[in-house]
Design a protein around this motif. Sequence first.
Motif, mmCIF file in Angstrom:
data_model
loop_
_atom_site.group_PDB
_atom_site.id
_atom_site.type_symbol
_atom_site.label_atom_id
_atom_site.label_comp_id
_atom_site.label_asym_id
_atom_site.label_seq_id
_atom_site.Cartn_x
_atom_site.Cartn_y
_atom_site.Cartn_z
ATOM 1 N N THR A 160 6.921 1.642 1.881
ATOM 2 C CA THR A 160 7.348 1.808 0.495
ATOM 3 C C THR A 160 6.436 0.951 -0.354
ATOM 4 O O THR A 160 6.113 -0.186 0.004
ATOM 5 N N ASN A 163 2.978 3.180 -6.881
ATOM 6 C CA ASN A 163 1.876 4.077 -7.189
ATOM 7 C C ASN A 163 0.912 3.426 -8.183
ATOM 8 O O ASN A 163 1.265 2.466 -8.878
ATOM 9 N N PRO A 196 -0.156 7.916 -3.665
ATOM 10 C CA PRO A 196 0.229 8.630 -2.440
ATOM 11 C C PRO A 196 -0.925 9.434 -1.848
ATOM 12 O O PRO A 196 -1.076 9.493 -0.621
ATOM 13 N N ARG A 214 8.284 10.563 -0.555
ATOM 14 C CA ARG A 214 9.384 10.758 -1.489
ATOM 15 C C ARG A 214 9.332 9.708 -2.591
ATOM 16 O O ARG A 214 9.043 8.538 -2.346
ATOM 17 N N GLY A 215 9.621 10.148 -3.814
ATOM 18 C CA GLY A 215 9.664 9.235 -4.943
ATOM 19 C C GLY A 215 10.969 8.452 -4.970
ATOM 20 O O GLY A 215 12.007 8.925 -4.492
ATOM 21 N N TRP A 227 16.596 8.935 -4.869
ATOM 22 C CA TRP A 227 15.376 9.695 -4.586
ATOM 23 C C TRP A 227 15.054 10.589 -5.767
ATOM 24 O O TRP A 227 15.947 11.065 -6.471
ATOM 25 N N THR A 231 6.716 10.641 -7.969
ATOM 26 C CA THR A 231 6.209 9.445 -7.282
ATOM 27 C C THR A 231 5.394 8.576 -8.246
ATOM 28 O O THR A 231 4.583 7.765 -7.816
ATOM 29 N N TYR A 235 7.323 4.933 -4.313
ATOM 30 C CA TYR A 235 7.467 6.020 -3.354
ATOM 31 C C TYR A 235 7.592 5.466 -1.942
ATOM 32 O O TYR A 235 7.209 4.322 -1.655
#
Length: 281
Positions: A160, A163, A196, A214-215, A227, A231, A235
């Motif tokens: 995790t 971004n 990502p 997943r964002g 969720w 993202t 994420y």
Amino acid sequence: MWEKSRGLNALYGSGDGVERVVACVHSVTSDLYFRDNLLNAHGGRQPGKPLAGLRILDVGCGGGLLTEPLGRLGADVLGIDPVADSIGTAEVHAWHDPDLRGNVRYRANTLEELSEKGGQGAGQFDAVVASEVVEHLADLETFTLCCNQVLKPGGSLFITTINKTKLSYALAIVAAEEVLRIVPSGTHDWDKFVSPVELERLLESNGFHVESIRGMLYNPLSGAWSWTESTRINYALHACSAAADSLKGKAMDLNNKAFESSSVYSSELDTSTWCFLSARP
């Protein structure tokens, strides 16, 4: 009392707003994403202890906020962190819970030390978890190679992170550090944030197959994480390592490169803040 020099020393003590945010983060990541993907990959083991029989490495574990929930789910978990004070805090807290003494351990180590050829960590883990760590790393490729070294063939890597967008800069650095002062100024370096797409490309070129991205979104009003399809800020990523034969070339590269520096962690790494995620929607 979240002191930069002392890591997560007050993680279980003061109960302030930051700790509540951290707790929400790891409720989402450990209880949902990590757990569910591990179950999909390995299947449930026993009622109440679905991760029993799995060995998990928690990299940059801090005070053990993620290590302990994974242990309670039955996994044999080793938490490592280069900050000895954080490891001391984690050990003290785990000692008070008899359910954790048999399957949760901590060590003041870097990932490189654990993954050295012939080391105790080489090829030993079913999964590696790195929660809010990679945005502090000086060398992402070495980190990736080391993860592959410690994983069993087909093992899972969970990350995790934040971004690299204008929005994440505004929220993680300007808002969290300069305006709200939730974390110390200088905690994050936007140049080290990774998108990502970039992270997936790096992993795929170093022996991993990315299974899902997943964002994650934090709601400051409800104090909950959820969720999201976006993202743009935070994420989570799940990747699986390749078969052993395909890693031989990368292992050679690792022996030559991975240990040129004493640590993939930059001197700026602050384990008191890696688990905050530093993001505001």
